[in-house]
Write a protein that holds these residues in place. Structure first.
Motif, PDB file in Angstrom:
ATOM      1  N   SER A  55      15.463 -11.838 -40.178  1.00  6.79           N
ATOM      2  CA  SER A  55      14.222 -12.570 -39.671  1.00  6.79           C
ATOM      3  C   SER A  55      12.862 -12.560 -40.620  1.00  6.79           C
ATOM      4  O   SER A  55      13.181 -11.737 -41.562  1.00  6.79           O
ATOM      5  CB  SER A  55      13.938 -12.283 -38.127  1.00  6.79           C
ATOM      6  OG  SER A  55      13.049 -13.245 -37.770  1.00  6.79           O
ATOM      7  N   LEU A  78       7.607 -11.657 -37.939  1.00  9.87           N
ATOM      8  CA  LEU A  78       7.705 -11.672 -36.498  1.00  9.87           C
ATOM      9  C   LEU A  78       7.871 -10.179 -36.093  1.00  9.87           C
ATOM     10  O   LEU A  78       8.430  -9.920 -34.777  1.00  9.87           O
ATOM     11  CB  LEU A  78       9.076 -12.377 -36.467  1.00  9.87           C
ATOM     12  CG  LEU A  78       8.900 -13.875 -36.713  1.00  9.87           C
ATOM     13  CD1 LEU A  78      10.405 -14.243 -36.327  1.00  9.87           C
ATOM     14  CD2 LEU A  78       7.775 -14.627 -35.911  1.00  9.87           C
ATOM     15  N   ASN A 129       5.631  -9.008 -32.845  1.00  6.62           N
ATOM     16  CA  ASN A 129       6.226  -9.538 -31.455  1.00  6.62           C
ATOM     17  C   ASN A 129       7.475  -9.721 -31.245  1.00  6.62           C
ATOM     18  O   ASN A 129       8.260  -8.870 -30.471  1.00  6.62           O
ATOM     19  CB  ASN A 129       5.478 -11.059 -31.516  1.00  6.62           C
ATOM     20  CG  ASN A 129       5.406 -11.757 -29.765  1.00  6.62           C
ATOM     21  OD1 ASN A 129       6.314 -11.650 -29.327  1.00  6.62           O
ATOM     22  ND2 ASN A 129       4.324 -11.911 -29.562  1.00  6.62           N
ATOM     23  N   HIS A 130       8.196 -10.731 -31.960  1.00  7.77           N
ATOM     24  CA  HIS A 130       9.643 -11.162 -31.534  1.00  7.77           C
ATOM     25  C   HIS A 130      10.540 -10.072 -31.828  1.00  7.77           C
ATOM     26  O   HIS A 130      11.490  -9.774 -30.909  1.00  7.77           O
ATOM     27  CB  HIS A 130       9.888 -12.500 -32.151  1.00  7.77           C
ATOM     28  CG  HIS A 130      11.369 -12.769 -31.934  1.00  7.77           C
ATOM     29  ND1 HIS A 130      11.876 -13.230 -30.812  1.00  7.77           N
ATOM     30  CD2 HIS A 130      12.457 -12.549 -32.926  1.00  7.77           C
ATOM     31  CE1 HIS A 130      13.221 -13.307 -30.865  1.00  7.77           C
ATOM     32  NE2 HIS A 130      13.512 -12.953 -32.037  1.00  7.77           N
ATOM     33  N   LEU A 131      10.444  -9.378 -32.819  1.00  7.99           N
ATOM     34  CA  LEU A 131      11.473  -8.391 -33.316  1.00  7.99           C
ATOM     35  C   LEU A 131      11.355  -7.319 -32.393  1.00  7.99           C
ATOM     36  O   LEU A 131      12.297  -6.480 -32.208  1.00  7.99           O
ATOM     37  CB  LEU A 131      11.414  -8.220 -34.927  1.00  7.99           C
ATOM     38  CG  LEU A 131      11.790  -9.248 -35.692  1.00  7.99           C
ATOM     39  CD1 LEU A 131      11.745  -9.206 -37.268  1.00  7.99           C
ATOM     40  CD2 LEU A 131      13.228  -9.715 -35.483  1.00  7.99           C
ATOM     41  N   TYR A 186      12.851  -7.948 -29.173  1.00  6.24           N
ATOM     42  CA  TYR A 186      14.231  -7.785 -29.406  1.00  6.24           C
ATOM     43  C   TYR A 186      14.908  -6.593 -29.304  1.00  6.24           C
ATOM     44  O   TYR A 186      15.845  -6.299 -28.476  1.00  6.24           O
ATOM     45  CB  TYR A 186      14.695  -8.428 -30.863  1.00  6.24           C
ATOM     46  CG  TYR A 186      15.990  -8.631 -31.439  1.00  6.24           C
ATOM     47  CD1 TYR A 186      16.862  -9.677 -30.867  1.00  6.24           C
ATOM     48  CD2 TYR A 186      16.456  -7.752 -32.444  1.00  6.24           C
ATOM     49  CE1 TYR A 186      18.120  -9.766 -31.289  1.00  6.24           C
ATOM     50  CE2 TYR A 186      17.712  -7.796 -32.983  1.00  6.24           C
ATOM     51  CZ  TYR A 186      18.555  -8.731 -32.163  1.00  6.24           C
ATOM     52  OH  TYR A 186      19.958  -8.737 -32.805  1.00  6.24           O
ATOM     53  N   HIS A 195      14.458  -5.440 -25.322  1.00  4.42           N
ATOM     54  CA  HIS A 195      15.417  -6.162 -24.693  1.00  4.42           C
ATOM     55  C   HIS A 195      16.906  -5.506 -24.771  1.00  4.42           C
ATOM     56  O   HIS A 195      17.541  -5.245 -23.672  1.00  4.42           O
ATOM     57  CB  HIS A 195      15.480  -7.740 -24.800  1.00  4.42           C
ATOM     58  CG  HIS A 195      14.223  -8.256 -24.589  1.00  4.42           C
ATOM     59  ND1 HIS A 195      13.499  -9.606 -25.255  1.00  4.42           N
ATOM     60  CD2 HIS A 195      13.324  -7.967 -23.710  1.00  4.42           C
ATOM     61  CE1 HIS A 195      12.560  -9.800 -24.684  1.00  4.42           C
ATOM     62  NE2 HIS A 195      12.296  -9.065 -23.685  1.00  4.42           N
TER      63      HIS A 195
END
Length: 410
Positions: free
Chosen positions: A42, A46, A49-51, A54, A57
Motif C-alpha cells: 500500500s 496510509l 490511518n488505514h494500515l 489493518y 483489526h
C-alpha cells in the motif's frame, strides 16, 4: 443480512453460531484459501490511518496464523523531480507511457528506479536510457541464441569465474526478492552482472565451445531472474533459447558445484594487474612493446602466511618470522613486507585470505599472459623476482610484494 452472526460464521466457522448462513460459510472457504497474506502492499500515506488499523483489526479479531506476515509501503511518484499533480496536469498516464516506451521498459524502470517504499522520479531521459539498454540486451541475446550451443565439458577457469559470479548474483537477487527489494534485485541481475560480462568479453576468447556454452547458460539464468521485471522480453528470449517461456521455468537456484571463490579472487588479481599496467603506461606515457611482470619472492610470501597464522598485528608477525634465521638476516626488508602484509590482510576475511595464499600467483599471471598480450598489443613476460634468469633492466623486480607484482614496460 450482514449481521455479526454472518461475519462470525464467515471468519470463525459453522460452530461459531447456532444457525450459520451458507453464504457466509462459502465466503469463509475463500477467506481460508487466501489468508494469511504474505505482504500487504500500500501507499506510505496510509500508514497513519488505514494500515495502522489493518494491524489492530487482525490482532484483535483473528488468530496469529491468519495475521499478515508483513506490510510493504510504496513511495510516491515524482515527475522530472516534481510531485505529480492531476489537478495541474503534471502526470504521466500509464497507458501513454506504455504506448511510447513499451510495457517492459515502463515496468523495469519503475521497479529499478527505487525500492518499493522509496519515492521514484520518472524522468523521460532516464526511461529512454532504460529502453536502449533493454534493446541492447535483447539484441545480444538473439545473437547468442542464433550461434552455436557450445560444450560444457570445454569450460576453462575464466568460464568458471563467470559461472561463479552467476551463483552470487542468483543468491543476492533471491534474497532481495524475498525482502521485496526490487531495485537491488534488478541492479544485481541486470546492471551488476553486465559489469562482469564486460570483463569476461575482454578476458575470454568467445569463439571457444566452453565460452559459447557459458554465455548461453548465463543468459538462461538471467532471463529467469529478470522475468518478473521484463516478462515479454524474458519470455520470448527464454522460449527461443530453451523452448519454454521464462514464466514457466523455475526460479534459478544456486549451484554449489559452480561456486569458485578462489577463482573469483584470482581473477580480481588479474584485473588489478591490468589496471596497474594501464596506470604505469599512462604515467610514463609508454606504448609498450614488452610488458614484464615480476612476482614476489617466496620469502615475502612467507611473511604474508605469518599474518594468516598470527593475525593482522605487525608485532606478532615480526615475532613469528624472525624465528626463521633466513628471514632474520633480511632485517628491515622483512619489516617493510610485514607492514604491507598486515594492511593487505585487513581487506579480506579469513577464508578469502586462505584462498589467496593458496593461489599460485605466478601461474595465474602466466595463464593470463595471452590475454595481457591482446590487451596491450605487447609481448608479456612473467618472472619471479628471484629467478636466476630474470630479465630486469630497470631493477624493478625487488619492488614486488605478494599479490601486487612489480611492472616494467619497454
Amino acid at each position: 443480512d450482514l449481521d455479526p452472526e454472518f461475519f462470525d460464521a464467515m471468519f470463525y466457522g459453522e460452530d461459531a453460531v447456532e444457525d450459520p448462513d451458507e453464504r457466509a460459510l462459502e465466503l469463509g472457504e475463500e477467506w481460508d484459501y487466501w489468508y494469511p497474506v504474505d505482504y500487504r502492499f500500500s501507499g506510505n500515506d496510509l500508514i497513519s490511518n488505514h494500515l495502522t488499523f489493518y494491524l489492530y483489526h487482525h490482532a484483535e479479531f483473528f488468530p496469529e496464523p491468519k495475521w499478515p506476515q508483513g506490510i510493504v509501503v510504496m513511495g510516491m511518484g515524482l515527475l522530472e523531480g516534481q510531485k505529480m499533480s492531476s489537478s495541474k496536469g503534471h502526470v504521466v498516464l500509464p497507458g501513454e507511457a506504455i504506448d511510447e516506451f513499451g510495457a517492459d521498459t515502463v515496468r523495469f524502470f519503475l521497479l529499478n528506479a527505487s525500492e518499493p517504499w522509496q519515492d521514484y522520479d520518472w524522468r523521460e531521459e532516464a526511461v529512454e536510457s532504460v529502453s536502449n539498454q533493454l534493446r541492447r540486451f535483447y539484441n545480444r541475446g538473439q545473437q547468442l541464441i542464433e550461434g552455436e550451443a557450445g560444450d560444457p565439458d570445454a569450460i576453462n577457469d575464466v568460464d568458471r569465474w563467470l559461472l561463479s559470479k552467476l551463483q552470487s548474483a542468483v543468491s543476492e537477487a533471491t534474497r532481495a526478492m524475498e525482502r521485496s527489494e526490487t531495485r537491488t534485485a534488478t541492479q544485481t541481475a541486470f546492471y551488476g552482472f553486465d559489469e562482469h560480462l564486460k570483463w569476461y568479453r575482454r578476458r575470454a576468447e568467445l569463439d571457444r565451445p566452453g565460452a559459447r556454452w557459458t554465455l548461453r547458460h548465463v543468459l538462461e539464468s538471467r532471463l529467469r531472474l529478470l522475468a518478473p521485471f521484463v516478462p515479454f522480453l524474458a519470455n520470448e528470449l527464454h522460449e527461443d533459447l530453451t523452448g519454454t517461456p521464462a514464466e514457466e521455468a523455475p526460479w534459478p537456484e544456486v549451484d554449489e558445484g559452480l561456486q569458485a571463490p578462489d577463482l573469483e579472487l584470482q581473477e580480481d588479481r588479474v584485473e588489478a594487474l591490468v589496471g596497474d599496467i594501464h596506470e604505469v603506461a599512462d604515467v610514463t606515457d609508454t606504448d609498450p612493446e614488452t610488458v614484464r611482470v615480476y612476482v614476489a619472492a617466496d620469502w615475502k610470501r612467507q611473511v604474508y602466511e605469518a599474518v594468516q597464522e598470527v593475525g593482522a598485528d605487525v608485532g606478532a608477525v615480526m615475532s613469528e618470522v624472525m624465528s626463521d634465521p633466513e628471514l632474520r638476516e633480511k632485517g628491515n626488508q622483512v619489516n617493510d613486507v610485514a607492514q604491507d602484509a598486515v594492511e593487505f590482510a585487513r581487506d579480506y576475511d579469513e577464508g578469502e585470505l586462505a584462498d589467496l595464499l593458496a593461489m599460485d600467483e605466478r601461474a595465474a599471471y602466466e595463464e593470463a599472459a595471452a590475454f595481457l598480450g591482446r590487451e596491450f598489443e605487447a609481448e608479456v613476460e612473467v618472472y619471479a623476482e628471484d629467478d636466476v634468469d630474470v630479465v630486469d633492466p630497470a631493477d624493478r623486480a625487488g619492488n614486488a610484494v605478494p599479490f601486487r607484482p612489480a611492472i616494467y614496460l619497454e
